[in-house]
Design a protein around this motif. Structure first.
Motif, PDB file in Angstrom:
ATOM      1  N   GLY A  14       0.823  -1.211   0.000  1.00 41.36           N
ATOM      2  CA  GLY A  14       0.000   0.000   0.000  1.00 41.36           C
ATOM      3  C   GLY A  14       0.852   1.255   0.000  1.00 41.36           C
ATOM      4  N   SER A  15       0.359   2.291  -0.685  1.00 40.75           N
ATOM      5  CA  SER A  15       1.158   3.511  -0.852  1.00 40.75           C
ATOM      6  C   SER A  15       0.442   4.760  -0.365  1.00 40.75           C
ATOM      7  N   GLY A  16      -0.517   4.592   0.540  1.00 42.96           N
ATOM      8  CA  GLY A  16      -1.130   5.744   1.194  1.00 42.96           C
ATOM      9  C   GLY A  16      -0.208   6.262   2.289  1.00 42.96           C
ATOM     10  N   PHE A  17      -0.777   6.999   3.240  1.00 43.93           N
ATOM     11  CA  PHE A  17       0.050   7.566   4.305  1.00 43.93           C
ATOM     12  C   PHE A  17       0.861   6.487   5.018  1.00 43.93           C
ATOM     13  N   GLY A  18       0.207   5.366   5.325  1.00 37.17           N
ATOM     14  CA  GLY A  18       0.884   4.313   6.087  1.00 37.17           C
ATOM     15  C   GLY A  18       2.024   3.663   5.342  1.00 37.17           C
ATOM     16  N   GLY A  19       1.988   3.674   4.009  1.00 41.71           N
ATOM     17  CA  GLY A  19       3.054   3.072   3.225  1.00 41.71           C
ATOM     18  C   GLY A  19       4.107   4.066   2.782  1.00 41.71           C
ATOM     19  N   SER A  20       3.660   5.241   2.351  1.00 43.08           N
ATOM     20  CA  SER A  20       4.590   6.210   1.754  1.00 43.08           C
ATOM     21  C   SER A  20       5.572   6.770   2.769  1.00 43.08           C
ATOM     22  N   ILE A  21       5.106   6.988   3.983  1.00 47.28           N
ATOM     23  CA  ILE A  21       5.974   7.631   4.986  1.00 47.28           C
ATOM     24  C   ILE A  21       7.130   6.700   5.368  1.00 47.28           C
ATOM     25  N   LEU A  34      10.526  -1.888  -1.561  1.00 51.62           N
ATOM     26  CA  LEU A  34       9.601  -2.156  -2.664  1.00 51.62           C
ATOM     27  C   LEU A  34       8.178  -1.943  -2.159  1.00 51.62           C
ATOM     28  N   VAL A  35       7.420  -1.111  -2.881  1.00 52.38           N
ATOM     29  CA  VAL A  35       6.032  -0.833  -2.522  1.00 52.38           C
ATOM     30  C   VAL A  35       5.122  -1.496  -3.551  1.00 52.38           C
ATOM     31  N   LEU A  36       4.195  -2.326  -3.100  1.00 55.39           N
ATOM     32  CA  LEU A  36       3.194  -2.917  -3.989  1.00 55.39           C
ATOM     33  C   LEU A  36       1.860  -2.224  -3.737  1.00 55.39           C
ATOM     34  N   GLU A  37       1.298  -1.669  -4.788  1.00 58.73           N
ATOM     35  CA  GLU A  37       0.046  -0.900  -4.687  1.00 58.73           C
ATOM     36  C   GLU A  37      -0.964  -1.539  -5.636  1.00 58.73           C
ATOM     37  N   ARG A  38      -2.146  -1.831  -5.126  1.00 55.82           N
ATOM     38  CA  ARG A  38      -3.121  -2.543  -5.966  1.00 55.82           C
ATOM     39  C   ARG A  38      -3.739  -1.641  -7.033  1.00 55.82           C
ATOM     40  N   GLY A  39      -3.744  -0.330  -6.813  1.00 54.36           N
ATOM     41  CA  GLY A  39      -4.398   0.585  -7.746  1.00 54.36           C
ATOM     42  C   GLY A  39      -3.440   1.130  -8.787  1.00 54.36           C
ATOM     43  N   PRO A  40      -3.952   1.966  -9.702  1.00 59.13           N
ATOM     44  CA  PRO A  40      -3.132   2.525 -10.768  1.00 59.13           C
ATOM     45  C   PRO A  40      -2.291   3.703 -10.271  1.00 59.13           C
ATOM     46  N   GLU A 199      11.146   1.477  -4.987  1.00 65.42           N
ATOM     47  CA  GLU A 199      10.414   1.116  -6.204  1.00 65.42           C
ATOM     48  C   GLU A 199       8.934   0.962  -5.860  1.00 65.42           C
ATOM     49  N   ILE A 200       8.088   1.499  -6.733  1.00 63.98           N
ATOM     50  CA  ILE A 200       6.638   1.393  -6.520  1.00 63.98           C
ATOM     51  C   ILE A 200       6.047   0.663  -7.720  1.00 63.98           C
ATOM     52  N   ARG A 201       5.283  -0.386  -7.459  1.00 67.33           N
ATOM     53  CA  ARG A 201       4.639  -1.119  -8.556  1.00 67.33           C
ATOM     54  C   ARG A 201       3.120  -1.020  -8.419  1.00 67.33           C
ATOM     55  N   PRO A 202       2.483  -0.302  -9.329  1.00 70.10           N
ATOM     56  CA  PRO A 202       1.021  -0.207  -9.282  1.00 70.10           C
ATOM     57  C   PRO A 202       0.380  -1.479  -9.825  1.00 70.10           C
ATOM     58  N   LEU A 203      -0.912  -1.616  -9.570  1.00 70.66           N
ATOM     59  CA  LEU A 203      -1.711  -2.740 -10.069  1.00 70.66           C
ATOM     60  C   LEU A 203      -1.173  -4.081  -9.575  1.00 70.66           C
ATOM     61  N   HIS A 204      -0.548  -4.061  -8.421  1.00 76.33           N
ATOM     62  CA  HIS A 204      -0.067  -5.263  -7.737  1.00 76.33           C
ATOM     63  C   HIS A 204      -0.871  -5.428  -6.448  1.00 76.33           C
ATOM     64  N   GLU A 205      -1.750  -6.394  -6.448  1.00 77.94           N
ATOM     65  CA  GLU A 205      -2.629  -6.580  -5.297  1.00 77.94           C
ATOM     66  C   GLU A 205      -2.136  -7.756  -4.448  1.00 77.94           C
ATOM     67  N   VAL A 206      -1.668  -7.433  -3.254  1.00 76.52           N
ATOM     68  CA  VAL A 206      -1.139  -8.480  -2.375  1.00 76.52           C
ATOM     69  C   VAL A 206      -2.284  -9.336  -1.836  1.00 76.52           C
ATOM     70  N   GLN A 207      -2.052 -10.643  -1.873  1.00 72.88           N
ATOM     71  CA  GLN A 207      -3.079 -11.581  -1.410  1.00 72.88           C
ATOM     72  C   GLN A 207      -2.764 -12.141  -0.026  1.00 72.88           C
ATOM     73  N   GLN A 208      -1.511 -12.555   0.164  1.00 68.03           N
ATOM     74  CA  GLN A 208      -1.165 -13.128   1.461  1.00 68.03           C
ATOM     75  C   GLN A 208       0.326 -13.071   1.717  1.00 68.03           C
ATOM     76  N   ILE A 209       0.663 -13.376   2.971  1.00 66.53           N
ATOM     77  CA  ILE A 209       2.051 -13.390   3.423  1.00 66.53           C
ATOM     78  C   ILE A 209       2.329 -14.777   3.980  1.00 66.53           C
ATOM     79  N   THR A 210       3.459 -15.341   3.618  1.00 64.64           N
ATOM     80  CA  THR A 210       3.865 -16.613   4.227  1.00 64.64           C
ATOM     81  C   THR A 210       5.236 -16.433   4.872  1.00 64.64           C
TER      82      THR A 210
END
Lengths: 551, 190
Positions: A14-21, A34-40, A199-210
């Motif tokens: 996520g790249s909102g306040f909680g991710g960007s800061i 590396l930032v994965l952001e589900r939106g464009p 690095e920021i990657r848009p349209l990457h929607e995280v599903q789970q963490i292992t």
């Protein structure tokens, strides 16, 4: 399991306040981020002034309908900061002392308003936030202020992260700011993070963490189509030493729930205690003659008001009920607000309707007076009633439309406490606006899509009590070292004001703890970068805290 | 808009969805004998505003379900008709055959809290509503230029020549109330 082809020091979801800061500070400190952001990822020229489906009005937004609660949130690089109204008041002092219904303080002992002040200062310097003034108060804000004054109340211009010299008062800011007047994260923390190698990657929607054998984590994502977000175009994994989950309070708990079979038991509070920030809306139709005669308002061209469309979301709020001596659940802001047609009109009810109140011929007549509407936004103390059900197959909702609309798993049944706050605020709004016949006013109906919020909070909250909080006071997920949550889901409860500033301040405060966690894992990372703007006042103010964190 | 019923051969799907949309935001009949529109309101309503175009947009996600939605709505309308003792009408689909007040009663019932299909019918109503107050199937500049009935009724301001909105006059530019006594210099409360 074979190893991922990719690895990083810090993976941020996520790249909102909680991710960007954290992305900025950790990248500036030398970590691989590396930032994965589900939106464009949209730039200013892509923020449309357009209500057509498929324009930025739906591309950057998510509207998830649950049982009894619908949640509006950002869905793009920059997250909520791209779609928010940029109103930035600090949370009142009493908020940090709230007990809710659990009989003890909800916030960690380490966090009070005083303790958070230096972190607010850092954010204020970075965005920046502009002083509020009557010169930049819009007609709608002025009308609300004058009505409050007429009723013997006070009203304040609200500090905002808006550059007034660039703002055109177009009121399209919910679709992203075309003029770069709104100080979203696209203009400060994110470009500074990129400058330092994140690095920021848009349209990457995280599903789970292992979990990995070395104590690190593997993050699994899908890539989604840039137009039809229902379409999965691929996927992959990234290994990271530390994971920061900042997908927003409507999505962070869902990712953690879906990860539970692989990661092990989640704290009880993951996906529970959701707060809609006690939000509620009332819409009034102003009698233009009364606005002139009672309030003395004149736009200079013979019109008293007729200006609902003009402005920049909220510009003033009445804070008379933000009084710490009042009982909990009876404290709230009453903020002037604008929502564009569609979302902003459908739930408004027809005063005195003899028949359906939100559709039908009466509603059409109500829309005829749209220019004379005034919308008042209540932010109150709800009871953290929201609970998430089992996660959907992917993402945080079953997407119905190509963009924006989906059905989520949250259920929310307001308690008597929450309902009491709403009733009192409704009565207050009515008393102010119906005094001497100034307006007719009704709350938005909750019978169509349930309650609603544009400020989802608390679904994975910080606290000192492991039974009722998912995170410790350093934002680390209990029982899962190296996973941090820094978005609105970490805020323990409703704030009675717009929460973005407090979410951002908490994210700033969380960074030293994340730096320490990275160092424990052998990553050479420094802490102490100046503001993204280069200013260093905020860094000096928080130095003591960083020292206490061992940095 | 001049159009005769003979030139137009409305199918069950169109007649039913138009009658539903007209119940959400009503308009005036487009021609004498217009059956879909009840004609309880002056000026264009949701149908004239483009409700069917919005429902058919791939972006919205509603289109694949519309045949089933139409069939289900007509079943609900038949039940209502039989329950209240209205006569059968074979000329138009059952929902379209209902008088205005009964169409409204059906929509109220289907969207009421606790109805098992509430989500579906509320969703359908919301798309019809959005057609009226946003013109969601058209670029907004085009909708305004072509006299979209909803945005026109709301007197939605037109944009500058570049298609963007700017309001240089936006403020009364004077203090209009006292400030809260605990206001700090930074604008928040202490």
């Amino acid at each position: 399991m074979t190893g991922s082809a990719e690895s990083t020091d810090v993976l941020i979801i996520g790249s909102g306040f909680g991710g960007s800061i954290p992305a900025y500070h950790l990248a500036a400190g030398g970590a691989r981020v590396l930032v994965l952001e589900r939106g464009p990822w949209l730039a200013a020229e892509e923020f449309d002034h357009d209500l057509r489906l498929g324009t930025s009005s739906t591309r950057v937004f998510e509207f998830v309908v649950g049982q009894g609660m619908s949640v509006l949130s950002g869905n793009c690089v920059g997250g909520g900061s791209v779609v928010y109204f940029a109103a930035m008041p600090r949370a009142p002092r009493f908020v940090f002392e709230r007990q809710g219904s659990i009989g003890h303080r909800l916030w960690p002992a380490a966090i009070t308003r005083d303790a958070l002040e230096p972190w607010y200062e850092r954010v204020e310097e970075a965005l920046p936030i502009s002083p509020a003034s009557w010169d930049t108060t819009t007609y709608a804000g002025g009308l609300w202020a004058a009505a409050c004054d007429h009723a013997g109340r006070t009203c304040n211009p609200v500090p905002a992260a808006v550059d007034s010299d660039l703002c055109t008062n177009c009121n399209w800011m919910m679709s992203g700011c075309r003029f770069d007047a709104k100080r979203s994260l696209l203009l400060n923390y994110l470009p500074a993070a990129l400058e330092h190698g994140a690095e920021i990657r848009p349209l990457h929607e995280v599903q789970q963490i292992t979990r990995l054998a070395d104590g690190g984590y593997r993050v699994h994502y899908n890539t989604v189509d840039e137009v039809d977000y229902r379409v999965v175009t691929g996927g992959g994994t990234v290994d990271a030493k530390v994971v920061i989950v900042a997908a927003g309070a409507g999505a962070t708990p869902v990712i953690l729930q879906r990860s539970e079979p692989a990661l092990g038991t989640m704290p009880h509070a993951v996906g529970r205690y959701f707060s809609g920030n006690g939000e509620r809306l009332n819409t009034a139709v102003i009698d233009e003659d009364k606005a002139r005669d009672l309030l003395g308002l004149d736009r200079g061209d013979g019109r008293a008001y007729e200006a609902y469309q003009i402005g920049r979301g909220p510009t003033v709020a009445s804070w008379d009920r933000l009084d710490g001596s009042r009982p909990e659940f009876e404290r709230y802001s009453l903020e002037q607000l604008y929502f564009p047609p569609g979302l902003g009109t459908v739930l408004a009810q027809v005063p005195g309707a003899d028949g359906p109140s939100w559709f039908g011929p009466g509603k059409k007549e109500l829309l005829r007076d749209w220019k004379s509407w005034l919308t008042i936004f209540t932010m109150s103390e709800d009871d953290n009633e929201g609970v998430f059900g089992a996660p959907p197959p992917t993402g945080n909702a079953n997407r119905f439309s190509q963009q924006m609309f989906g059905f989520g798993t949250i259920s929310y049944e307001p308690t008597e406490n929450t309902l009491r706050g709403w009733e009192k605020s409704d009565a207050d709004v009515r008393e102010i606006l119906e005094k001497d016949g100034l307006a007719e006013v009704l709350p938005w109906t909750n019978d169509v899509i349930g309650a609603y919020t544009v400020h989802p909070l608390a679904s994975c909250r910080i606290g000192d009590d492991p039974a009722t909080s998912a995170l410790d006071d350093r934002h680390e997920l209990r029982g899962h070292p190296g996973i941090f949550v820094t978005d609105g889901s970490a805020v323990p409860a409703g704030l009675t004001v717009n929460p973005a500033f407090t979410i951002a301040a908490l994210a700033e405060r969380a960074v030293p703890g994340i730096v320490a966690a990275l160092r424990e894992r052998g990553v050479q990372v420094a802490y102490g970068a100046p503001s993204p703007s280069g200013a260093a006042g905020g860094r000096r103010a928080t130095r003591e805290f960083a020292r206490a964190a061992g940095l | 808009m001049e159009e005769s019923s003979a030139e137009r051969a409305p199918d069950v799907r169109t007649l039913t969805l138009e009658a539903f949309a007209d119940t959400v935001i009503p308009g005036e009949k487009r021609w004498p004998g217009d059956r879909a529109i009840a004609g309880v309101s002056i000026g264009g309503g949701s149908v004239q505003a483009g409700a069917l175009a919005v429902l058919e947009m791939p972006e919205g996600g509603m289109a694949p379900a519309l045949d089933d939605v139409v069939a289900a709505l007509n079943v609900h309308a038949e039940h209502h008709r039989d329950r209240v003792g209205l006569p059968t009408n074979e000329e138009v689909p059952p929902f379209t055959a209902l008088p205005w007040a009964d169409r409204t009663a059906v929509l109220n019932e289907l969207t009421a809290v606790g109805h098992p299909e509430k989500e579906l019918w509320t969703g359908l109503a919301l798309f019809c509503y959005m057609a009226f107050d946003t013109g969601a199937h058209l670029p907004t500049t085009e909708a305004l230029a072509t006299g979209h009935p909803g945005l026109t009724l709301m007197r939605f301001q037109t944009p500058d020549t570049d298609g963007l909105w700017r309001f240089p006059d936006y403020s009364y530019r004077r203090p209009l109330s006292k400030l809260h006594p605990d206001t700090l210099e930074n604008g928040s409360l202490k």
